[in-house]
Every structure is written in structure tokens, then in C-alpha cells.
Scaffold this active site. Structure first.
Site, short mmCIF file in Angstrom:
data_model
loop_
_atom_site.label_atom_id
_atom_site.label_comp_id
_atom_site.label_asym_id
_atom_site.label_seq_id
_atom_site.Cartn_x
_atom_site.Cartn_y
_atom_site.Cartn_z
N GLU A 1 2.35 6.01 2.99
CA GLU A 1 2.83 5.01 3.93
C GLU A 1 4.28 4.66 3.63
O GLU A 1 5.07 4.39 4.53
CB GLU A 1 1.94 3.76 3.84
N SER B 1 0.84 -1.20 0.00
CA SER B 1 0.00 0.00 0.00
C SER B 1 0.87 1.25 0.00
O SER B 1 1.79 1.39 0.81
CB SER B 1 -0.91 0.02 1.23
#
Length: 372
Positions: free
Chosen positions: A367, A295
Site C-alpha cells: 500500500e 498499513s
């Protein structure tokens, strides 16, 4: 370009530090992207790691502590400082005062004959694996200690082989134990901080001008979603619109060396089933289809839906920049189709952030960490 000659000479006095010059960082990243590091140092234990980091810190040369490289995007131009790899710090064992009992509840029928009920292996949100009439089965019975450079795959495998439950959600998670703790990795609604008991780390002591060993029990107040007390508190030379760091000075002054996990005695068969289900779920999401870093953006519950869904609604799935592409199978994954550059990935990150802000008013937060 920094002069690292003096640091290299000091490293040569320590036989427990491997030295690799002009190391291609793409070979140390799941993205398969990145230029060369002037030097990659590979200490083989925590003491050598402390020595290496102390010498580098005193020299003022930028450095980056690398785990599995599964959540990192290296710059195309490389890194003219020193990358310190924790790869060799890979030991996994039980604490001396908490030996494995080598007790496996066995099959479903055997367990039930002992008055235990077993959660289905398909129930991927159930935990712990086994709940029974004996209240001690709900208590951690074995404490596993893993060094920072141990892979999460090897840690989960160790637990499975010894019929220990508590880590199944992290099956298939790439990267190292240290990296998972640094990022407070979250898998299937479970955070690594939920299974941590105690952490050992190196911390820069300004008075001693050296990295010293520290240890503390887990404190919930120090952790949050995708946040840990070990994250860099500032960025140097980083682009302000990216989770980007050039690590030197005030950052990377806390380095995880080992982590203790309290685990449950359980049924080896059921633990393995649950772990396999999580791995399959990752495969179904396309995590292993192409080089990537998983992600790209964090999820934000205030947005009302996962970030991947938001990017899909923006019509950006499948969008390319150079050889990088927003995965056609998952909006929150950017893949390397072969020969992608960091600049290609950053262009797609910028595109997603710009479009999400313009259409929905959302500020997407990366992230992955970009090392520049």
C-alpha cells in the site's frame, strides 16, 4: 545529479513558490526515513502549483508531488529531482452556493423531541449519524471544499465544528486530502471515494505543454479498492517487486488540487463521539506508537483474512531488520525504532512477501509508495 538551476531561476519569478535546497525528506515522512531532496518547492496556491509543475515537466527533471508523507518511504540516498509539496494548499470552506446553516440538533433529548433517532456513538459502523422522519435529513445539505494540502485531521475537525456528518470514519487518519483521494483511502470499511462529489485537478496537456486545470464529478467506474484515477500508471527505475516509483515522464501527470464533499447536517455531540471512537480504535491498533506509514500491505478479501493476521500466522510479528521492525502489536505495520533506513523497511517487506507466497501462495501487494 540533475541541473535544476534554470528551473530555480524561473521559480524565483513567482513569489508564491517557496524554495528549500537539500531538504531532508525524513522530516516530511511519517516513517522519519529518507535522505535529501535536491530541491523542495512549496507553492501556496493552485496557480503556483500549476506553474511549478509545468516548469519542471518541461525541463525533464524527475519530480514527486508530496502530500502529508504518511504513506511514503523515501530512499536513503535521497531524491536528486524536485519534490513539490502541497502543504500550503490548505484551505477548507463551503462552496459559495451552499452556506452552512449553523444549525445543530443539540443533545440526544433535544433531537428525540424533534422526532429524530440518533445512532449510538459507540456504533462505529453506523452512518449517517442521524436518521429522522424528515427525509431531507438524509440528504447532503452542505458541500465542503478542501484543498489538496489540507490535512484530513483539519477537514474532519471542520466538519465536527460545523455539525456536519459523513467523514467521521476518517478521524485520526494522517496525511492530506489530496493523498487520501490519490490512494482512495479506506477507513473502517468506508472509502474516501464514497464521500467525494467533485474533484479539481491539474493535468498535463501535451499540446499546450503545460498543466491545465480540470474538474469532474465523481464517477464510480474510475475507482476501486485502494485505487484511484490519479495513481501513476507506470513506474520508472522502480523495483518491479515493489510499489515503487521515480516520478517523471508518464507518471504524476494528474495532480489533485481540491475536493468537494457533500455532508449532512447533524448533531455535533454525536458526530464528535463517533469521531472520537474511530480515533481510539486507531490508538488501540497501535497506529501512533512509533514512526510508521500505517498499513504496509493492502488487504485482499480473497485471502480470507486481513494481511496483518496472515503475517502474524507466519510468525513474523516483532521481526527486525536493522532499526526497522514488524510491529509486535500489529503484523501489517512496520515501525522505525529510531535510525531505521529505507533498506531495512524494504528487507522486511521482501521477507513478508516471500514467506506469504511460500506458505500460503498469496501475493501481498504494498500500500505504501517507495520513492527511489
Amino acid at each position: 545529479m540533475y541541473n535544476i538551476t534554470q528551473v530555480v531561476e524561473s521559480f524565483k519569478q513567482n513569489a508564491k513558490i517557496g524554495l528549500f535546497f537539500d531538504e531532508v525528506l525524513a522530516n516530511h515522512s511519517s516513517f522519519k526515513i529518507g535522505g535529501k531532496a535536491a530541491l523542495l518547492a512549496e507553492p501556496s496556491d493552485a496557480e503556483a502549483l500549476a506553474f511549478a509543475l509545468t516548469e519542471i515537466k518541461r525541463s525533464g527533471i524527475p519530480y514527486f508531488v508530496l502530500g502529508g508523507g504518511t504513506n511514503v518511504l523515501f530512499n536513503d540516498a535521497g531524491f536528486d529531482g524536485i519534490v513539490v509539496s502541497t502543504k500550503k494548499l490548505s484551505e477548507i470552506d463551503v462552496t459559495k452556493d451552499c452556506p452552512i446553516l449553523r444549525f445543530d440538533l443539540g443533545s440526544d433529548s433535544t433531537a428525540r423531541s424533534r422526532g429524530l433517532s440518533i445512532k449510538s456513538g459507540n456504533d462505529t459502523e453506523a452512518a449517517p449519524v442521524i436518521v429522522g422522519r424528515d427525509p431531507t435529513i438524509l440528504k447532503p445539505t452542505v458541500t465542503v471544499i478542501a484543498a489538496a494540502g489540507a490535512s484530513m485531521a483539519s477537514l474532519v475537525s471542520f466538519a465536527q465544528e460545523n455539525a456536519l456528518s459523513g467523514l467521521e470514519e476518517f478521524a485520526g487518519l494522517p496525511g492530506t486530502v489530496g493523498g487520501a483521494v490519490y490512494m482512495n483511502a479506506r477507513c473502517f470499511e468506508k472509502e474516501i471515494s464514497q464521500v467525494v462529489q467533485k474533484i479539481q485537478w491539474l493535468e498535463w496537456d501535451q499540446k499546450a505543454r503545460a498543466f491545465v486545470q480540470k474538474e469532474a464529478a465523481f464517477a464510480p467506474s474510475d475507482w476501486a479498492y485502494k485505487k484511484s484515477p490519479f495513481m501513476a500508471s507506470s513506474s520508472i527505475n522502480g523495483r518491479p517487486d515493489h510499489n515503487s516509483v521515480t516520478v517523471a515522464g508518464g507518471v504524476n501527470n494528474l495532480i489533485v488540487t481540491s475536493v468537494e464533499f457533500p455532508l449532512y447536517q447533524g448533531c455535533k455531540e454525536e458526530i464528535s463521539k463517533r469521531a472520537a471512537a474511530y480515533i481510539q480504535a486507531r490508538k488501540d491498533k497501535g497506529h501512533y506508537k512509533a514512526p510508521c506509514a500505517g498499513s504496509v500491505f493492502k488487504n485482499n478479501h480473497a485471502f480470507g483474512r486481513p494481511t496483518g493476521k496472515i503475517i502474524d500466522e507466519l510468525g513474523l510479528k516483532g521481526k527486525s531488520s536493522g532499526r526497522a521492525q514488524i510491529a509486535p502489536f500489529h503484523g501489517n505495520i512496520i515501525i522505525n525504532n529510531g535510525g531505521a533506513k529505507a533498506s531495512d523497511v524494504l528487507a522486511l517487506i521482501d521477507l513478508c512477501k516471500k514467506e506469504a507466497k511460500a506458505k500460503f501462495g498469496f501475493d501481498l501487494e504494498e500500500e505504501i509508495v517507495t520513492v527511489e
